[in-house]
Design a protein around this motif. Sequence first.
Motif, PDB file in Angstrom:
ATOM      1  N   ILE A 137       0.841  -1.203   0.000  1.00 21.33           N
ATOM      2  CA  ILE A 137       0.000   0.000   0.000  1.00 21.33           C
ATOM      3  C   ILE A 137       0.873   1.249   0.000  1.00 21.33           C
ATOM      4  O   ILE A 137       0.585   2.235  -0.697  1.00 21.33           O
ATOM      5  N   THR A 140       0.752   3.956  -2.955  1.00 22.21           N
ATOM      6  CA  THR A 140       0.396   5.338  -2.614  1.00 22.21           C
ATOM      7  C   THR A 140       1.466   6.307  -3.107  1.00 22.21           C
ATOM      8  O   THR A 140       1.153   7.387  -3.627  1.00 22.21           O
ATOM      9  N   ALA A 173      -7.428  -0.374   1.748  1.00 18.61           N
ATOM     10  CA  ALA A 173      -6.341  -0.004   2.654  1.00 18.61           C
ATOM     11  C   ALA A 173      -6.807  -0.039   4.106  1.00 18.61           C
ATOM     12  O   ALA A 173      -6.063  -0.453   5.007  1.00 18.61           O
TER      13      ALA A 173
END
Length: 317
Positions: free
Chosen positions: A229, A233, A280
Amino acid sequence: MDVVLRYGSRSDAEALLPVFLDDPGARERLVPVFARHGDISVAERLLEAGVEAGRLRDGVPTGVLHAVGYLGCESAERMLWEHVEGSWHESMDACLGLLHLSCRGLRTEIAEALERYVGASVFPEFLPVLATKTGDPSWWEKLVEWGEGGASADCNSGLILGIALHGDAARAAFTRLLWNPHWEAYGGGTGSDYWAYAGARVMGLGMPELYADLIARLDSETDNKRHCIDTFTALLSHWVDREWIGLRMAPVPDESSDALCSLLFEWSTPHEDDSLTGLASRVLDHDDSLVTKLHHLETTLRNEARHELELRVIRSR
C-alpha cells in the motif's frame, strides 16, 4: 514557472534563455523549460555559455548537463561523461543527459565503469541507467542482483530506472521489485519512489495494471501488505502530480483524473467500500497516515477531474 514548463513553447525557452544566462545560479528553475521546450540551438547556447574546458563553469546548475543531452547535443557526449564521477547532482544530470545520446564512443568505458562498481553498496547512483548503452542486453539481470545484494537502498534509484530501461525483458523483474520491501520503492527520502514512478512510465505500466497487481497482493497471504500500500500510494502521488521527469522514453500517463477516480475511489456496490481507501482500511487502522494520504489524493484527483471537465467545456465552444 511550473505553468511555463507544462504549457510553454519554444518561444518561451528562447525568451527566457538570456534571463538565465545573465545569472545561471539564481535561475536554476528555468533549466527544465529549456530542456522541454528548447531545441539543439538552445543546447548549443547553453554549452557555449555554461561550459569551459570540458567542465561546467562555477555557478552553472548541473541540470544543464541533463538538458543538453535531452536536447540531443551529441557533441556534448564526452563532456557529460567526464562529469559522471563528479558530485551527486553532477553525476545524476550527466547520466540522464547521456541517456538521450547514442554513446557509441563511450560503450567500452561505460561497460568498464559498470563492471568496476557492480556489487558495491555505494557508487555513482545513476551510472546503471547507462547499462543499455553497453550493447549487452543481459545487464538488467546484473542490475537486479546488484540491487538485491550489495547496493544500499539509499543508492538504488539508478538501478530501479536502469532495470526499467531494458524494456519487456525486464518487465517481470521490475514489477517484482516494486513490491519487494528490500528495494524500498516507496522511499521519498531517498528518491526511490520518484524513480520507481519514472521506471513504471518507461515500462508503459498503467495505473489499472498496477492497481490490479496491488489488489492481488492484498488478497494473497503476503506479510508485506503495508509495504504494498505504501509503494502504491507513493506511485499514485506522482501519477497525480504529473510532474515532468525529463525522460523522452517515458510517455506521460494517459489516464485522466476522472478515470483514476473511477478506477480507484468508486464503490462497486453501495453496500461495501471496496475502493482503494476501503481496501487499505482493511489492512491498516482507519487513522493510519497512509489512509489519510489516500483521502487527500482522492480529494486532489476529484478537484483535478472538475478542472479537466471545465477545460473540455471551454475548448468545445
